[in-house]
Design a protein around this motif. Structure first.
Motif, PDB file in Angstrom:
ATOM      1  N   THR A  16       0.803  -1.213   0.000  1.00 28.04           N
ATOM      2  CA  THR A  16       0.000   0.000   0.000  1.00 28.04           C
ATOM      3  C   THR A  16       0.839   1.268   0.000  1.00 28.04           C
ATOM      4  OG1 THR A  16      -0.222  -0.110   2.387  1.00 28.04           O
ATOM      5  CG2 THR A  16      -1.984  -1.085   1.080  1.00 28.04           C
ATOM      6  N   GLY A  19       3.030   3.594  -3.856  1.00 27.30           N
ATOM      7  CA  GLY A  19       2.813   4.782  -4.663  1.00 27.30           C
ATOM      8  C   GLY A  19       1.760   4.568  -5.729  1.00 27.30           C
ATOM      9  N   GLN A  20       1.851   5.368  -6.791  1.00 34.23           N
ATOM     10  CA  GLN A  20       0.859   5.344  -7.865  1.00 34.23           C
ATOM     11  C   GLN A  20       0.688   3.957  -8.468  1.00 34.23           C
ATOM     12  OE1 GLN A  20      -1.220   7.518  -8.630  1.00 34.23           O
ATOM     13  NE2 GLN A  20      -1.857   7.258 -10.739  1.00 34.23           N
ATOM     14  N   THR A  21       1.774   3.269  -8.750  1.00 32.39           N
ATOM     15  CA  THR A  21       1.700   1.940  -9.334  1.00 32.39           C
ATOM     16  C   THR A  21       2.100   0.923  -8.273  1.00 32.39           C
ATOM     17  OG1 THR A  21       2.559   2.966 -11.344  1.00 32.39           O
ATOM     18  CG2 THR A  21       2.402   0.583 -11.323  1.00 32.39           C
ATOM     19  N   LEU A  62      -3.784  -1.041  -6.337  1.00 34.98           N
ATOM     20  CA  LEU A  62      -4.021   0.385  -6.151  1.00 34.98           C
ATOM     21  C   LEU A  62      -4.922   0.882  -7.266  1.00 34.98           C
ATOM     22  CD1 LEU A  62      -0.439   1.726  -5.308  1.00 34.98           C
ATOM     23  CD2 LEU A  62      -2.331   1.444  -3.738  1.00 34.98           C
ATOM     24  N   THR A  63      -5.841   1.749  -6.903  1.00 31.67           N
ATOM     25  CA  THR A  63      -6.668   2.437  -7.883  1.00 31.67           C
ATOM     26  C   THR A  63      -6.650   3.910  -7.509  1.00 31.67           C
ATOM     27  OG1 THR A  63      -8.082   0.511  -8.202  1.00 31.67           O
ATOM     28  CG2 THR A  63      -8.975   2.632  -8.886  1.00 31.67           C
ATOM     29  N   GLY A  64      -6.021   4.725  -8.348  1.00 22.48           N
ATOM     30  CA  GLY A  64      -5.923   6.155  -8.046  1.00 22.48           C
ATOM     31  C   GLY A  64      -5.265   6.435  -6.716  1.00 22.48           C
ATOM     32  N   ASN A  65      -4.159   5.791  -6.428  1.00 27.26           N
ATOM     33  CA  ASN A  65      -3.417   5.923  -5.168  1.00 27.26           C
ATOM     34  C   ASN A  65      -4.163   5.390  -3.959  1.00 27.26           C
ATOM     35  OD1 ASN A  65      -0.975   6.942  -6.068  1.00 27.26           O
ATOM     36  ND2 ASN A  65      -1.634   9.064  -5.912  1.00 27.26           N
ATOM     37  N   GLN A  66      -5.294   4.775  -4.148  1.00 25.21           N
ATOM     38  CA  GLN A  66      -6.086   4.210  -3.048  1.00 25.21           C
ATOM     39  C   GLN A  66      -5.866   2.700  -3.010  1.00 25.21           C
ATOM     40  OE1 GLN A  66      -8.294   5.683  -0.770  1.00 25.21           O
ATOM     41  NE2 GLN A  66      -8.516   3.665   0.122  1.00 25.21           N
ATOM     42  N   PRO A  67      -5.448   2.142  -1.849  1.00 28.07           N
ATOM     43  CA  PRO A  67      -5.325   0.685  -1.774  1.00 28.07           C
ATOM     44  C   PRO A  67      -6.691   0.026  -1.916  1.00 28.07           C
ATOM     45  CG  PRO A  67      -4.829   1.696   0.362  1.00 28.07           C
ATOM     46  CD  PRO A  67      -5.091   2.807  -0.599  1.00 28.07           C
ATOM     47  N   THR A  88     -12.731  -1.245  -1.046  1.00 33.33           N
ATOM     48  CA  THR A  88     -11.926  -0.100  -0.656  1.00 33.33           C
ATOM     49  C   THR A  88     -11.939   0.002   0.856  1.00 33.33           C
ATOM     50  OG1 THR A  88     -12.581   1.038  -2.677  1.00 33.33           O
ATOM     51  CG2 THR A  88     -11.612   2.385  -0.948  1.00 33.33           C
TER      52      THR A  88
END
Length: 150
Positions: A16, A19-21, A62-67, A88
């Motif tokens: 988590t 980062g972005q990816t 991750l989706t849009g920086n959200q774990p 989420t």
């Protein structure tokens, strides 16, 4: 089993905070009996042995920086049953101030060890957070540092 939770927690944190990816390096990962971690299509897949011989699976991403938990499943009779997908996590933070009550203070005073250091250590043995009582309301088990300051 406690060691499963510890290992999984470490891997979850690694996943988590990437980062972005989602880019988890499993270079230092050492497989344990009944626990497997691997990267699958840009997601971290964890499988482990649960109770009654069941195999459990969590796929994290991750989706849009959200774990997100892309997939949470259990294997039964050779088939995966999905318990949830694209979940989420919801985070909540509760803060408080640990303190001891006047009742807990009395024995420390009697023993002559009522010092800031002892108070700091002893307040963590209490099973509640502030406030123990509401300032201005008579009675109750008043804490030693009430009323609270703004």
């Amino acid at each position: 089993m406690a060691w499963h939770r510890i290992v999984l927690s470490g891997l979850l944190v690694s996943a988590t905070v990437a980062g972005q990816t989602l880019n988890c390096s499993l270079q230092g990962y050492k497989p344990l009996d009944g626990l497997k971690a691997e990267m699958l299509s840009g997601s971290l897949a964890l499988t482990w042995q649960g109770e009654r011989g069941q195999t459990l699976r969590a796929i994290l991403g991750l989706t849009g920086n959200q774990p997100v938990v892309r997939d949470l499943a259990v294997e039964k009779n050779g088939k995966w049953s999905v318990l949830g997908h694209d979940l989420t996590p919801e985070y909540q933070v509760t803060t408080g101030r640990r303190r001891i009550s006047a009742q807990q203070e009395a024995p420390l005073r009697q023993l002559g060890i009522f010092t800031p250091e002892v108070i700091e250590r002893q307040k963590w043995f209490a099973f509640w957070d502030a406030p123990l009582n509401i300032p201005g309301v008579p009675g109750g088990n008043a804490a030693i540092d009430l009323p609270r300051k703004p």
